[in-house]
Enzyme design. Structure first.
Site, PDB file in Angstrom:
ATOM      1  N   HIS A   9     123.518  66.873  61.032  1.00  0.00           N
ATOM      2  CA  HIS A   9     124.730  67.739  60.472  1.00  0.00           C
ATOM      3  C   HIS A   9     124.741  67.888  59.050  1.00  0.00           C
ATOM      4  CE1 HIS A   9     126.836  64.138  59.412  1.00  0.00           C
ATOM      5  NE2 HIS A   9     126.394  63.567  60.386  1.00  0.00           N
ATOM      6  N   ARG A  60     131.435  67.657  63.739  1.00  0.00           N
ATOM      7  CA  ARG A  60     130.211  67.823  62.553  1.00  0.00           C
ATOM      8  C   ARG A  60     128.915  68.360  62.922  1.00  0.00           C
ATOM      9  NH1 ARG A  60     131.334  62.275  63.282  1.00  0.00           N
ATOM     10  NH2 ARG A  60     129.233  60.727  62.965  1.00  0.00           N
ATOM     11  N   GLU A  87     126.400  59.937  67.263  1.00  0.00           N
ATOM     12  CA  GLU A  87     125.994  59.173  66.252  1.00  0.00           C
ATOM     13  C   GLU A  87     126.076  57.632  66.876  1.00  0.00           C
ATOM     14  OE1 GLU A  87     124.456  58.038  64.064  1.00  0.00           O
ATOM     15  OE2 GLU A  87     124.961  58.709  62.297  1.00  0.00           O
ATOM     16  N   HIS A 182     122.847  63.465  64.752  1.00  0.00           N
ATOM     17  CA  HIS A 182     123.446  62.572  63.385  1.00  0.00           C
ATOM     18  C   HIS A 182     122.086  61.834  63.095  1.00  0.00           C
ATOM     19  CE1 HIS A 182     127.493  63.740  64.729  1.00  0.00           C
ATOM     20  NE2 HIS A 182     126.773  63.681  66.064  1.00  0.00           N
TER      21      HIS A 182
HETATM   22  O1  LIG Z   1     128.498  56.251  59.077  1.00  0.00           O
HETATM   23  C1  LIG Z   1     127.573  56.602  59.720  1.00  0.00           C
HETATM   24  O2  LIG Z   1     127.905  57.231  61.083  1.00  0.00           O
HETATM   25  C2  LIG Z   1     126.055  56.665  59.403  1.00  0.00           C
HETATM   26  C3  LIG Z   1     125.698  58.208  59.141  1.00  0.00           C
HETATM   27  O3  LIG Z   1     126.332  58.945  58.147  1.00  0.00           O
HETATM   28  O4  LIG Z   1     125.899  56.094  58.173  1.00  0.00           O
HETATM   29  P1  LIG Z   1     124.516  55.331  58.043  1.00  0.00           P
HETATM   30  O5  LIG Z   1     123.702  56.255  57.271  1.00  0.00           O
HETATM   31  O6  LIG Z   1     124.861  54.197  57.112  1.00  0.00           O
HETATM   32  O7  LIG Z   1     123.795  54.701  59.289  1.00  0.00           O
END
Ligand SMILES: O=C(O)[C@@H](CO)OP(=O)(O)O
Length: 248
Positions: A9, A60, A87, A182
């Protein structure tokens, strides 16, 4: 040849605020909207069309998909939403600022939480308001199966059944597939597709709004994978050649 497009996203509000997001449902920033529209432009410039799309149940990724499909004049395509593309659940870290968490717990600990293969974040309590238990979109999932904090391995383990049961059958039928999801759910899928070694996945980042194209053989083995860039350029991805790794 089968074609699969993976799209993270566009920038979300909490990406911009440097906060652990996970299953928190935050929308896109203006920049995120622009990134989604740029992704549509890159796909169109590359002559890539789509027959079916898959996304998570987080706004998102859904918004990004809608913006891309709208700009491609493909809003009418079938879209399948599933929580398994969400995610990674960031447990008790959700909502915290990443830099402040690094100051508090140390950069190495935060790196382990964010990028290791199998270190989960501290879990969230099921009765916390931030938990997914009270969220209607997860009503169909047994409470015991709702994640309370996932490592990348845990995330991958719940993404792959959806790949096997929904996405790969569509590809085998000849559909050109777009997956809007994600950073970590897509990293898990990439790890699975390319057989990436555990020690190589921490350094692999998927930028927001940048289409990652997979060309797959008849048995869905990756033949090529590349990020689309401006002006028709592509950035090929290669993995270190390691014993026991299926990666090219
Ligand atoms: O905060 C989150 O959910 C992820 C993606 O933005 O973060 P990171 O890249 O630190 O795993």
């Amino acid at each position: 040849m089968h074609r699969l497009i993976l799209l993270r996203h566009g920038q979300s509000r909490w990406n911009a605020e440097d906060r652990f997001t996970g299953w928190t449902d935050v929308g896109l920033t203006d920049r995120g909207i622009a990134e989604a529209r740029e992704a549509a432009g890159l796909l169109k410039d590359a002559g890539i069309d789509v027959d079916v799309a898959f996304t998570s149940v987080l706004s998102r990724a859904i918004e990004t998909l809608h913006l891309v499909l709208r700009d491609m004049d493909r809003l009418w395509l079938p879209v399948h939403k599933h929580w398994r593309l969400n995610e990674r659940h960031y447990g008790a870290l959700q909502g915290l600022n990443k830099a402040e968490t690094a100051e508090r717990h140390g950069a190495e600990q935060v790196f382990q939480w964010r990028r290791s293969w199998n270190v989960p974040p501290p879990p969230i309590e099921p009765d916390e308001p931030r938990s997914a238990v009270s969220d209607r979109r997860y009503a169909g999932i047994a409470k015991a199966n709702l994640p309370r904090g996932e490592s990348l391995k845990d995330t991958t383990d719940r993404v792959i059944p959806f790949w096997t049961e929904a996405i790969s059958p569509a590809l085998r039928l000849g559909a050109r597939v777009l997956v809007s999801a994600h950073g970590n759910s897509l990293r898990g899928l990439v790890k699975h597709l390319d057989g990436v070694a555990d020690q190589d996945i921490p350094l692999f980042e998927i930028p927001t709004g940048r289409p990652l194209v997979y060309e797959l053989g008849a048995d869905l083995t990756p033949l090529r994978r590349y990020f689309l860039g401006d002006g028709g350029t592509v950035e090929e991805i290669t993995w270190p050649d390691r014993e026991g790794s299926a990666a090219a």
